[in-house]
Design a protein around this motif. Structure first.
Motif, PDB file in Angstrom:
ATOM      1  N   MET A   1      78.967  95.429   8.433  1.00 16.28           N
ATOM      2  CA  MET A   1      79.262  94.709  10.131  1.00 16.28           C
ATOM      3  C   MET A   1      78.825  93.025  10.082  1.00 16.28           C
ATOM      4  SD  MET A   1      78.137  96.357  13.274  1.00 16.28           S
ATOM      5  CE  MET A   1      79.166  97.406  13.625  1.00 16.28           C
ATOM      6  N   SER A   2      79.172  92.213   9.594  1.00 11.95           N
ATOM      7  CA  SER A   2      78.599  90.699   9.471  1.00 11.95           C
ATOM      8  C   SER A   2      78.136  90.917  10.840  1.00 11.95           C
ATOM      9  CB  SER A   2      80.003  89.677   9.398  1.00 11.95           C
ATOM     10  OG  SER A   2      80.599  90.123  11.034  1.00 11.95           O
ATOM     11  N   ARG A   3      76.946  89.883  10.607  1.00  9.22           N
ATOM     12  CA  ARG A   3      76.446  89.767  11.940  1.00  9.22           C
ATOM     13  C   ARG A   3      76.602  88.761  12.369  1.00  9.22           C
ATOM     14  NH1 ARG A   3      70.873  91.703  11.456  1.00  9.22           N
ATOM     15  NH2 ARG A   3      70.430  92.816   9.037  1.00  9.22           N
ATOM     16  N   ARG A   4      77.840  88.563  13.331  1.00 13.87           N
ATOM     17  CA  ARG A   4      78.446  87.425  14.148  1.00 13.87           C
ATOM     18  C   ARG A   4      78.751  88.484  15.307  1.00 13.87           C
ATOM     19  NH1 ARG A   4      81.113  83.326  13.222  1.00 13.87           N
ATOM     20  NH2 ARG A   4      80.750  83.322  10.964  1.00 13.87           N
ATOM     21  N   CYS A   5      78.799  87.121  16.943  1.00 18.48           N
ATOM     22  CA  CYS A   5      79.360  88.180  18.119  1.00 18.48           C
ATOM     23  C   CYS A   5      79.733  87.674  18.405  1.00 18.48           C
ATOM     24  CB  CYS A   5      78.297  87.062  19.186  1.00 18.48           C
ATOM     25  SG  CYS A   5      79.124  87.122  20.866  1.00 18.48           S
ATOM     26  N   GLU A   6      81.598  88.890  19.169  1.00 21.92           N
ATOM     27  CA  GLU A   6      82.054  89.318  19.267  1.00 21.92           C
ATOM     28  C   GLU A   6      82.782  88.010  20.211  1.00 21.92           C
ATOM     29  OE1 GLU A   6      84.089  93.293  17.476  1.00 21.92           O
ATOM     30  OE2 GLU A   6      82.306  94.040  18.970  1.00 21.92           O
ATOM     31  N   LEU A   7      82.338  87.980  20.311  1.00 21.73           N
ATOM     32  CA  LEU A   7      82.653  86.817  21.795  1.00 21.73           C
ATOM     33  C   LEU A   7      82.600  85.320  21.324  1.00 21.73           C
ATOM     34  CD1 LEU A   7      81.796  88.967  25.097  1.00 21.73           C
ATOM     35  CD2 LEU A   7      84.054  89.065  23.750  1.00 21.73           C
ATOM     36  N   THR A   8      81.534  85.229  21.459  1.00 24.93           N
ATOM     37  CA  THR A   8      80.908  83.085  20.929  1.00 24.93           C
ATOM     38  C   THR A   8      81.584  83.215  19.689  1.00 24.93           C
ATOM     39  OG1 THR A   8      78.328  83.595  21.349  1.00 24.93           O
ATOM     40  CG2 THR A   8      79.546  83.827  23.076  1.00 24.93           C
ATOM     41  N   LYS A  10      78.731  83.500  17.458  1.00 28.53           N
ATOM     42  CA  LYS A  10      77.329  83.248  17.722  1.00 28.53           C
ATOM     43  C   LYS A  10      77.167  83.372  15.964  1.00 28.53           C
ATOM     44  CE  LYS A  10      74.794  81.465  20.399  1.00 28.53           C
ATOM     45  NZ  LYS A  10      73.772  81.196  21.517  1.00 28.53           N
ATOM     46  N   ALA A  11      76.362  83.057  15.061  1.00 31.60           N
ATOM     47  CA  ALA A  11      76.333  83.888  14.009  1.00 31.60           C
ATOM     48  C   ALA A  11      75.346  83.636  12.868  1.00 31.60           C
ATOM     49  CB  ALA A  11      77.342  83.732  12.193  1.00 31.60           C
ATOM     50  N   VAL A  12      74.691  83.728  11.508  1.00 34.23           N
ATOM     51  CA  VAL A  12      73.203  83.177  11.407  1.00 34.23           C
ATOM     52  C   VAL A  12      73.590  81.710  10.464  1.00 34.23           C
ATOM     53  CG1 VAL A  12      72.331  84.390   9.010  1.00 34.23           C
ATOM     54  CG2 VAL A  12      73.079  85.747  10.367  1.00 34.23           C
ATOM     55  N   ARG A  28      66.580  82.936   6.687  1.00 34.07           N
ATOM     56  CA  ARG A  28      67.578  83.105   7.909  1.00 34.07           C
ATOM     57  C   ARG A  28      67.434  83.091   9.290  1.00 34.07           C
ATOM     58  NH1 ARG A  28      70.297  87.842   5.917  1.00 34.07           N
ATOM     59  NH2 ARG A  28      72.523  87.321   6.849  1.00 34.07           N
ATOM     60  N   TYR A  29      68.212  82.617   9.985  1.00 37.44           N
ATOM     61  CA  TYR A  29      67.766  82.685  11.975  1.00 37.44           C
ATOM     62  C   TYR A  29      68.625  83.270  11.867  1.00 37.44           C
ATOM     63  CZ  TYR A  29      64.518  78.055  11.507  1.00 37.44           C
ATOM     64  OH  TYR A  29      63.702  77.965  11.154  1.00 37.44           O
ATOM     65  N   LEU A  30      68.583  84.826  12.306  1.00 32.78           N
ATOM     66  CA  LEU A  30      69.655  86.190  13.136  1.00 32.78           C
ATOM     67  C   LEU A  30      69.959  86.036  14.543  1.00 32.78           C
ATOM     68  CD1 LEU A  30      68.280  88.715  10.818  1.00 32.78           C
ATOM     69  CD2 LEU A  30      70.162  87.349  10.669  1.00 32.78           C
ATOM     70  N   PRO A  31      71.004  86.132  14.771  1.00 30.89           N
ATOM     71  CA  PRO A  31      71.122  85.603  16.954  1.00 30.89           C
ATOM     72  C   PRO A  31      70.860  87.645  16.557  1.00 30.89           C
ATOM     73  CG  PRO A  31      73.879  86.330  15.618  1.00 30.89           C
ATOM     74  CD  PRO A  31      72.448  86.383  14.542  1.00 30.89           C
ATOM     75  N   ASN A  32      70.547  87.038  18.379  1.00 27.15           N
ATOM     76  CA  ASN A  32      69.895  88.223  18.881  1.00 27.15           C
ATOM     77  C   ASN A  32      71.489  88.809  19.633  1.00 27.15           C
ATOM     78  OD1 ASN A  32      68.646  90.358  20.789  1.00 27.15           O
ATOM     79  ND2 ASN A  32      68.311  88.568  22.106  1.00 27.15           N
ATOM     80  N   LEU A  33      71.693  89.753  18.411  1.00 26.02           N
ATOM     81  CA  LEU A  33      73.424  91.308  19.351  1.00 26.02           C
ATOM     82  C   LEU A  33      72.937  92.152  19.183  1.00 26.02           C
ATOM     83  CD1 LEU A  33      75.325  90.374  15.342  1.00 26.02           C
ATOM     84  CD2 LEU A  33      75.297  89.529  18.186  1.00 26.02           C
ATOM     85  N   VAL A  34      73.599  92.702  21.039  1.00 21.02           N
ATOM     86  CA  VAL A  34      73.088  93.657  21.152  1.00 21.02           C
ATOM     87  C   VAL A  34      74.687  94.948  21.261  1.00 21.02           C
ATOM     88  CG1 VAL A  34      71.005  93.386  22.291  1.00 21.02           C
ATOM     89  CG2 VAL A  34      73.237  92.631  23.386  1.00 21.02           C
ATOM     90  N   ASN A  35      74.463  96.096  20.706  1.00 20.61           N
ATOM     91  CA  ASN A  35      75.136  96.369  21.193  1.00 20.61           C
ATOM     92  C   ASN A  35      75.964  97.066  23.014  1.00 20.61           C
ATOM     93  OD1 ASN A  35      76.579  97.403  18.752  1.00 20.61           O
ATOM     94  ND2 ASN A  35      74.916  98.381  17.696  1.00 20.61           N
ATOM     95  N   VAL A  36      76.874  96.911  23.232  1.00 15.77           N
ATOM     96  CA  VAL A  36      76.720  96.653  24.627  1.00 15.77           C
ATOM     97  C   VAL A  36      78.719  97.297  25.261  1.00 15.77           C
ATOM     98  CG1 VAL A  36      75.368  94.772  25.297  1.00 15.77           C
ATOM     99  CG2 VAL A  36      78.895  94.520  25.066  1.00 15.77           C
ATOM    100  N   THR A  37      78.030  98.315  26.489  1.00 21.68           N
ATOM    101  CA  THR A  37      80.451  98.727  26.751  1.00 21.68           C
ATOM    102  C   THR A  37      79.976  97.987  27.729  1.00 21.68           C
ATOM    103  OG1 THR A  37      79.108 100.770  25.607  1.00 21.68           O
ATOM    104  CG2 THR A  37      81.176 100.763  28.035  1.00 21.68           C
TER     105      THR A  37
END
Length: 98
Positions: A1-8, A10-12, A28-37
């Motif tokens: 799973m890539s570290r990329r926002c599915e909506l915007t 935004k990546a590493v 590396r600067y990692l994006p603040n990703l969260v799993n949401v519904t």
């Protein structure tokens, strides 16, 4: 799973960690990703996405997931989000016609 926002999209990002002695090492600067519904009002169902905290704020600002997807460009969205956008567009046209 890539570290990329599915909506915007935004990546590493990468940069230098600079020490007190001015030595530079890569980091590396990692994006603040969260799993949401998120719930879609037009589709009347919920969708699980992996988005950044910044994207959550933007979704709320634009008035929900449907409004965000209708305004977003397809190049920024993930494949799952593009399919969701098409479904929202189709459902909103059907609701407007009825």
């Amino acid at each position: 799973m890539s570290r990329r926002c599915e909506l915007t999209g935004k990546a590493v990002l990468t940069g230098n960690l600079v020490s007190h002695s001015n030595r530079k090492t890569r980091r590396r600067y990692l994006p603040n990703l969260v799993n949401v519904t998120l719930t879609s009002d037009v589709l009347k169902r919920s969708v699980k996405l992996r988005v950044s905290a910044n994207a959550l704020r933007t979704v709320d600002h634009r008035g929900g997931l449907d409004a965000f997807l209708l305004k977003a460009r397809a190049e920024e969205l993930s494949q799952k989000a593009v399919e969701l956008k098409r479904a929202v567009q189709k459902a909103s046209v059907e609701v407007a016609a009825a």
